[in-house]
Design a protein around this motif. Structure first.
Motif, PDB file in Angstrom:
ATOM      1  N   ILE A 274      -6.117  -7.176  -9.114  1.00 58.60           N
ATOM      2  CA  ILE A 274      -6.744  -5.968  -9.655  1.00 58.60           C
ATOM      3  C   ILE A 274      -7.193  -5.052  -8.523  1.00 58.60           C
ATOM      4  CG2 ILE A 274      -8.781  -5.111 -10.885  1.00 58.60           C
ATOM      5  CD1 ILE A 274      -8.516  -7.572 -12.727  1.00 58.60           C
ATOM      6  N   SER A 275      -7.839  -5.634  -7.525  1.00 62.58           N
ATOM      7  CA  SER A 275      -8.333  -4.849  -6.401  1.00 62.58           C
ATOM      8  C   SER A 275      -7.209  -4.111  -5.687  1.00 62.58           C
ATOM      9  CB  SER A 275      -9.063  -5.765  -5.419  1.00 62.58           C
ATOM     10  OG  SER A 275      -9.532  -5.047  -4.301  1.00 62.58           O
ATOM     11  N   TYR A 276      -6.142  -4.826  -5.381  1.00 61.04           N
ATOM     12  CA  TYR A 276      -5.011  -4.211  -4.686  1.00 61.04           C
ATOM     13  C   TYR A 276      -4.364  -3.108  -5.523  1.00 61.04           C
ATOM     14  CZ  TYR A 276      -5.160  -8.103  -1.314  1.00 61.04           C
ATOM     15  OH  TYR A 276      -5.541  -9.004  -0.354  1.00 61.04           O
ATOM     16  N   ALA A 277      -4.232  -3.363  -6.823  1.00 59.40           N
ATOM     17  CA  ALA A 277      -3.588  -2.371  -7.695  1.00 59.40           C
ATOM     18  C   ALA A 277      -4.392  -1.073  -7.721  1.00 59.40           C
ATOM     19  CB  ALA A 277      -3.433  -2.938  -9.103  1.00 59.40           C
ATOM     20  N   TYR A 278      -5.696  -1.183  -7.840  1.00 60.51           N
ATOM     21  CA  TYR A 278      -6.527   0.032  -7.856  1.00 60.51           C
ATOM     22  C   TYR A 278      -6.532   0.703  -6.485  1.00 60.51           C
ATOM     23  CZ  TYR A 278      -8.476  -0.296 -12.567  1.00 60.51           C
ATOM     24  OH  TYR A 278      -8.636  -0.293 -13.942  1.00 60.51           O
ATOM     25  N   ALA A 279      -6.584  -0.081  -5.423  1.00 60.95           N
ATOM     26  CA  ALA A 279      -6.609   0.495  -4.075  1.00 60.95           C
ATOM     27  C   ALA A 279      -5.347   1.290  -3.775  1.00 60.95           C
ATOM     28  CB  ALA A 279      -6.784  -0.618  -3.039  1.00 60.95           C
ATOM     29  N   ARG A 280      -4.226   0.841  -4.350  1.00 62.99           N
ATOM     30  CA  ARG A 280      -2.958   1.541  -4.136  1.00 62.99           C
ATOM     31  C   ARG A 280      -2.712   2.647  -5.162  1.00 62.99           C
ATOM     32  NH1 ARG A 280      -0.893  -4.045  -2.774  1.00 62.99           N
ATOM     33  NH2 ARG A 280      -0.498  -4.322  -5.014  1.00 62.99           N
ATOM     34  N   GLY A 281      -3.649   2.863  -6.065  1.00 62.03           N
ATOM     35  CA  GLY A 281      -3.488   3.893  -7.084  1.00 62.03           C
ATOM     36  C   GLY A 281      -2.521   3.519  -8.178  1.00 62.03           C
ATOM     37  N   GLU A 282      -2.220   2.222  -8.290  1.00 59.08           N
ATOM     38  CA  GLU A 282      -1.228   1.785  -9.268  1.00 59.08           C
ATOM     39  C   GLU A 282      -1.750   1.782 -10.700  1.00 59.08           C
ATOM     40  OE1 GLU A 282      -0.008  -1.970  -7.710  1.00 59.08           O
ATOM     41  OE2 GLU A 282       1.043  -1.079  -6.010  1.00 59.08           O
ATOM     42  N   ASP A 283      -3.056   1.971 -10.851  1.00 61.27           N
ATOM     43  CA  ASP A 283      -3.605   2.082 -12.205  1.00 61.27           C
ATOM     44  C   ASP A 283      -3.121   3.338 -12.910  1.00 61.27           C
ATOM     45  OD1 ASP A 283      -5.308   3.258 -10.084  1.00 61.27           O
ATOM     46  OD2 ASP A 283      -6.508   3.977 -11.775  1.00 61.27           O
ATOM     47  N   LYS A 284      -2.496   4.238 -12.151  1.00 61.83           N
ATOM     48  CA  LYS A 284      -1.982   5.480 -12.720  1.00 61.83           C
ATOM     49  C   LYS A 284      -0.522   5.366 -13.134  1.00 61.83           C
ATOM     50  CE  LYS A 284      -5.200   8.191  -9.895  1.00 61.83           C
ATOM     51  NZ  LYS A 284      -5.880   7.016  -9.333  1.00 61.83           N
ATOM     52  N   THR A 285       0.065   4.197 -12.939  1.00 62.86           N
ATOM     53  CA  THR A 285       1.457   3.997 -13.322  1.00 62.86           C
ATOM     54  C   THR A 285       1.544   2.916 -14.398  1.00 62.86           C
ATOM     55  OG1 THR A 285       1.922   2.222 -11.732  1.00 62.86           O
ATOM     56  CG2 THR A 285       2.126   4.510 -10.951  1.00 62.86           C
ATOM     57  N   GLU A 286       2.598   2.975 -15.185  1.00 52.81           N
ATOM     58  CA  GLU A 286       2.765   1.989 -16.252  1.00 52.81           C
ATOM     59  C   GLU A 286       2.917   0.585 -15.686  1.00 52.81           C
ATOM     60  OE1 GLU A 286       5.733   1.073 -20.068  1.00 52.81           O
ATOM     61  OE2 GLU A 286       5.843   2.992 -19.008  1.00 52.81           O
ATOM     62  N   ALA A 287       3.691   0.459 -14.619  1.00 50.00           N
ATOM     63  CA  ALA A 287       3.899  -0.857 -14.013  1.00 50.00           C
ATOM     64  C   ALA A 287       2.588  -1.403 -13.445  1.00 50.00           C
ATOM     65  CB  ALA A 287       4.953  -0.768 -12.916  1.00 50.00           C
ATOM     66  N   GLY A 288       1.816  -0.526 -12.806  1.00 48.37           N
ATOM     67  CA  GLY A 288       0.550  -0.952 -12.232  1.00 48.37           C
ATOM     68  C   GLY A 288      -0.445  -1.372 -13.295  1.00 48.37           C
TER      69      GLY A 288
END
Length: 219
Positions: free
Chosen positions: A120-134
């Motif tokens: 979760i931490s890595y996904a948010y840090a990379r901005g992946e929460d803004k993508t469907e895959a993330g």
């Protein structure tokens, strides 16, 4: 003299936090992760986890590492448990049973919480929460955390703290693992006791000082 090798942007944060709570004197030796450098083997490269000088101290090539006058210990959770026992006081176990519980919760956290929380931490840090895959990665990690968070929620509702009904090293160890999932508000909101306990831990002056230094360190 205690020497702690690592950087703030690593699991050394949990050791730095504890050392501040203890008021312990120590030397902090920066060691950056080799993968963060363009050429960790370059002559002008800073001390890093692939440097021969550091590998001589820690063959695993990972931070943090503690050197207590020649006694070398790796693994951040083990370091914290050792430091708490060494300095004693209310942060440390006062009985063999408390000692066992602190080890139990450290092992439970690292085996059941830290991995998905880091996803979760890595996904948010990379901005992946803004993508469907993330968002799918975050949802899968949050699902894995449902069971251990339910366990932690029930425990905190009964006990208030991780061990002994008081703030201890066990709270620091667990809080630093739960923190990785903190960016996912829906998960935290589903477990109000966990959320409130974590907020109380992070309101402590020692955490705030550690976190300010972490934010000041180059990403």
């Amino acid at each position: 003299m205690l020497t702690l090798y690592g950087i703030y942007r690593s699991r050394a944060t949990r050791n730095i936090w504890l050392l501040a709570e203890l008021g312990a004197s120590y030397r902090f030796q920066p060691v950056i992760q080799g993968y963060r450098l363009p050429d960790p083997a370059a002559k002008d490269a800073p001390l890093n986890t692939t440097s021969p000088a550091f590998l001589a101290i820690s063959p695993a090539g990972a931070v943090p590492v503690l050197d207590d006058d020649g006694f070398v210990l790796s693994e951040s959770l083990a370091i914290n448990l050792y430091l708490a026992r060494k300095f004693g006081g209310t942060l440390a176990p006062t009985t063999a049973q408390e000692d066992a519980r602190m080890q139990q919760w450290a092992l439970y956290g690292v085996s059941s919480i830290e991995g998905p929380a880091l996803d979760i931490s890595y996904a948010y840090a990379r901005g992946e929460d803004k993508t469907e895959a993330g968002r799918a990665v975050i949802a899968a990690a949050a699902e894995k955390l449902q069971r251990p968070f339910k366990v932690l929620e029930a425990h905190l509702l009964r006990e208030g703290q991780i061990v002994g009904g008081r703030f201890t090293v066990a709270d620091i160890n667990m809080a630093e693992m739960v923190r990785y999932a903190q960016a996912h508000a829906p998960l935290m909101d589903a477990f109000p006791a966990v959320k409130g306990w974590l907020a109380a831990c992070q309101a402590r002056p020692a955490f705030k000082a550690m976190w300010a230094s972490r934010l000041a360190e180059p990403a």
